[in-house]
Design a protein around this motif. Structure first.
Motif, PDB file in Angstrom:
ATOM      1  N   ALA A 119       0.906  -1.116  -0.111  1.00 46.23           N
ATOM      2  CA  ALA A 119       0.053  -0.436   0.260  1.00 46.23           C
ATOM      3  C   ALA A 119       0.320   1.161  -0.015  1.00 46.23           C
ATOM      4  CB  ALA A 119      -1.061  -0.145   0.893  1.00 46.23           C
ATOM      5  N   TRP A 120       2.184   1.485   0.152  1.00 44.85           N
ATOM      6  CA  TRP A 120       2.847   2.721   0.483  1.00 44.85           C
ATOM      7  C   TRP A 120       4.308   1.788   0.872  1.00 44.85           C
ATOM      8  CZ3 TRP A 120       2.033   6.671  -1.644  1.00 44.85           C
ATOM      9  CH2 TRP A 120       3.139   7.680  -1.128  1.00 44.85           C
ATOM     10  N   ARG A 121       5.417   2.776  -0.060  1.00 46.98           N
ATOM     11  CA  ARG A 121       6.627   1.946   0.159  1.00 46.98           C
ATOM     12  C   ARG A 121       7.431   3.324   0.806  1.00 46.98           C
ATOM     13  NH1 ARG A 121      10.598   0.041  -4.824  1.00 46.98           N
ATOM     14  NH2 ARG A 121      10.308   2.219  -5.284  1.00 46.98           N
ATOM     15  N   ALA A 122       8.162   3.552   1.530  1.00 48.31           N
ATOM     16  CA  ALA A 122       8.732   4.690   2.035  1.00 48.31           C
ATOM     17  C   ALA A 122      10.415   4.555   2.229  1.00 48.31           C
ATOM     18  CB  ALA A 122       8.064   5.921   2.992  1.00 48.31           C
ATOM     19  N   GLN A 123      11.348   5.355   1.478  1.00 53.43           N
ATOM     20  CA  GLN A 123      12.107   5.596   1.362  1.00 53.43           C
ATOM     21  C   GLN A 123      13.437   6.151   2.050  1.00 53.43           C
ATOM     22  OE1 GLN A 123      13.160   5.900  -2.928  1.00 53.43           O
ATOM     23  NE2 GLN A 123      13.113   3.578  -3.355  1.00 53.43           N
ATOM     24  N   GLY A 124      14.389   5.849   3.025  1.00 49.09           N
ATOM     25  CA  GLY A 124      15.302   6.687   3.893  1.00 49.09           C
ATOM     26  C   GLY A 124      16.288   7.565   2.680  1.00 49.09           C
ATOM     27  N   ALA A 125      17.367   8.154   3.684  1.00 43.15           N
ATOM     28  CA  ALA A 125      17.989   9.030   3.053  1.00 43.15           C
ATOM     29  C   ALA A 125      19.511   7.548   2.954  1.00 43.15           C
ATOM     30  CB  ALA A 125      18.718   9.751   4.350  1.00 43.15           C
ATOM     31  N   TYR A 126      19.421   6.566   3.142  1.00 39.64           N
ATOM     32  CA  TYR A 126      20.921   5.610   3.276  1.00 39.64           C
ATOM     33  C   TYR A 126      20.976   5.273   1.218  1.00 39.64           C
ATOM     34  CZ  TYR A 126      24.549   2.059   3.491  1.00 39.64           C
ATOM     35  OH  TYR A 126      25.787   1.481   2.831  1.00 39.64           O
ATOM     36  N   PRO A 127      21.976   5.752   0.576  1.00 39.47           N
ATOM     37  CA  PRO A 127      22.083   5.564  -1.044  1.00 39.47           C
ATOM     38  C   PRO A 127      21.919   4.333  -2.049  1.00 39.47           C
ATOM     39  CG  PRO A 127      23.647   5.893   0.223  1.00 39.47           C
ATOM     40  CD  PRO A 127      23.290   5.654   1.013  1.00 39.47           C
ATOM     41  N   ILE A 128      21.687   3.576  -0.965  1.00 39.28           N
ATOM     42  CA  ILE A 128      21.484   1.870  -1.402  1.00 39.28           C
ATOM     43  C   ILE A 128      20.497   1.612  -1.033  1.00 39.28           C
ATOM     44  CG2 ILE A 128      22.406  -0.703  -1.708  1.00 39.28           C
ATOM     45  CD1 ILE A 128      25.279   0.114  -0.708  1.00 39.28           C
ATOM     46  N   LYS A 129      19.699   0.984  -2.199  1.00 37.62           N
ATOM     47  CA  LYS A 129      17.893   1.011  -1.407  1.00 37.62           C
ATOM     48  C   LYS A 129      18.060  -0.584  -1.616  1.00 37.62           C
ATOM     49  CE  LYS A 129      17.661   5.388  -1.247  1.00 37.62           C
ATOM     50  NZ  LYS A 129      17.260   6.858  -0.348  1.00 37.62           N
ATOM     51  N   ALA A 130      16.495  -1.370  -0.354  1.00 34.80           N
ATOM     52  CA  ALA A 130      16.458  -2.759  -1.076  1.00 34.80           C
ATOM     53  C   ALA A 130      14.687  -2.371  -1.768  1.00 34.80           C
ATOM     54  CB  ALA A 130      16.881  -3.123   0.331  1.00 34.80           C
ATOM     55  N   ASN A 131      15.118  -1.686  -2.903  1.00 32.21           N
ATOM     56  CA  ASN A 131      13.861  -1.808  -3.278  1.00 32.21           C
ATOM     57  C   ASN A 131      13.261  -3.166  -3.703  1.00 32.21           C
ATOM     58  OD1 ASN A 131      13.400   1.005  -2.723  1.00 32.21           O
ATOM     59  ND2 ASN A 131      14.089   1.336  -4.928  1.00 32.21           N
ATOM     60  N   VAL A 132      12.408  -4.246  -2.873  1.00 28.02           N
ATOM     61  CA  VAL A 132      12.571  -5.247  -2.886  1.00 28.02           C
ATOM     62  C   VAL A 132      10.294  -5.394  -3.097  1.00 28.02           C
ATOM     63  CG1 VAL A 132      12.026  -7.848  -2.146  1.00 28.02           C
ATOM     64  CG2 VAL A 132      14.107  -6.441  -1.477  1.00 28.02           C
ATOM     65  N   VAL A 133       9.750  -4.833  -3.563  1.00 26.03           N
ATOM     66  CA  VAL A 133       8.425  -4.610  -3.823  1.00 26.03           C
ATOM     67  C   VAL A 133       7.710  -3.419  -3.820  1.00 26.03           C
ATOM     68  CG1 VAL A 133       5.856  -5.485  -2.655  1.00 26.03           C
ATOM     69  CG2 VAL A 133       8.623  -6.406  -2.176  1.00 26.03           C
ATOM     70  N   ALA A 134       7.824  -2.838  -5.387  1.00 27.20           N
ATOM     71  CA  ALA A 134       6.862  -1.999  -5.928  1.00 27.20           C
ATOM     72  C   ALA A 134       5.944  -1.656  -5.109  1.00 27.20           C
ATOM     73  CB  ALA A 134       6.879  -2.078  -7.268  1.00 27.20           C
TER      74      ALA A 134
END
Length: 313
Positions: free
Chosen positions: A171-186
């Motif tokens: 329902a929502w994905r929020a990203q933190g400031a760390y440059p390497i993202k773990a975007n497993v689920v869209a």
């Protein structure tokens, strides 16, 4: 030569009332009009209809149920789509039955078929209907802000997952400031409950018999979404029951670790869950207690905000 003559020439035996009604609208079509269709595909479809067991001829309610099941299976595959064969296997439908329902869904704009690989995906009509649908989380702006705060304070990726039948939906994905993202689920991705760490948290809140049945029912499709077997999922769920949270190291994707838990619900079973995900070097064992504390705080805030939301999943 009209279509009626052609069908008799091909010795197609039209036995069921459903097939006769279907063909009654076609008898007046002339051969020169039929040629604009893929006539042999059409004839093959009729052959399949003719040999389909009478038990599979669905009532109106059954057809709606089957259409909904097909839409959910298609939604699981996202933008990559799904082959007709795989769709039939997943939904437990024969090819002629699935084909008939998909054609109707295509005409309504709810499903589309790629001209390149013939895979089925959700159509633009689903997006249009979604714009008019109320959000099942009536306090969603506040809930979304809490997920954003969780990502900001951990500097990692936070997920808000919503239970939908046997699945969870991002329902929502929020990203933190760390440059390497773990975007497993869209955003909007759908997967079985056992194929995400947040989903493990929801399963841990269910009676063992029920959670085991859900895991077993979708065990064959787990490999499409994660690196766990049904036995792995059951082990993680059992651990989450004792600890109150789930941890997945390389569980969904190699090199990614996640910590998740269900959002408490005072009057019904939990239908939301939060998780924090990052590359595994970001979440060593000694950092897990900190993330669990932050997750509990965020989950409690969401539970308080949504206390009046009675939309059971």
């Amino acid at each position: 030569m009209n279509l009626f003559f052609t069908l008799n020439f091909m010795n197609l035996r039209i036995s069921s009332l459903e097939n006769r009604l279907f063909l009654s609208t076609c008898f007046s079509i002339s051969y020169k009009n039929v040629r604009y269709l893929d006539f042999f595909d059409f004839a093959a479809m009729l052959q399949g209809m003719n040999h389909e067991p009478e038990a599979e001829l669905a009532t109106g309610a059954q057809t709606v149920d089957r259409a909904c099941e097909l839409l959910r299976e298609i939604a699981r595959t996202g933008g990559r789509g799904i082959r007709l064969l795989d769709l039939c296997n997943a939904a437990g439908l024969s090819r002629p039955t699935a084909h008939r329902i998909l054609r109707s869904l295509q005409m309504a704009g709810l499903v589309q078929q790629s001209t390149e690989n013939r895979r089925y995906a959700l159509g633009s009509g689903m997006f249009e209907l979604g714009l008019a649908a109320p959000n099942p989380i009536t306090q969603f702006p506040q809930v979304r802000s809490i997920a954003e705060e969780l990502a900001a304070c951990t500097n990692d990726t936070a997920y808000l997952m919503l239970r939908s039948y046997d699945d969870v939906v991002c329902a929502w994905r929020a990203q933190g400031a760390y440059p390497i993202k773990a975007n497993v689920v869209a955003l909007g991705d759908r997967r079985p409950l056992g194929a995400s760490v947040a989903g493990l948290g929801i399963l841990a809140c269910l009676p063992r018999e029920e959670s085991d049945a859900l895991i077993d029912a979708h065990g064959a499709s787990l490999a499409d979404f994660c690196r766990m077997t049904p036995a792995d999922v059951k082990r993680h769920v059992e651990e989450a029951r004792h600890k109150g949270y789930a941890v997945g190291v390389n569980a969904v994707m190699e090199g990614v670790t996640a910590v998740g838990m269900a959002v408490p619900a005072s009057y019904q079973r939990p239908y939301m869950a939060l998780s924090v995900s990052a590359i595994s070097s970001r979440i060593p064992p000694e950092r897990i207690p900190e993330l669990v504390s932050r997750l509990k705080h965020s989950a409690a805030k969401i539970a308080a905000v949504t206390a009046s939301n009675r939309a059971a999943r």
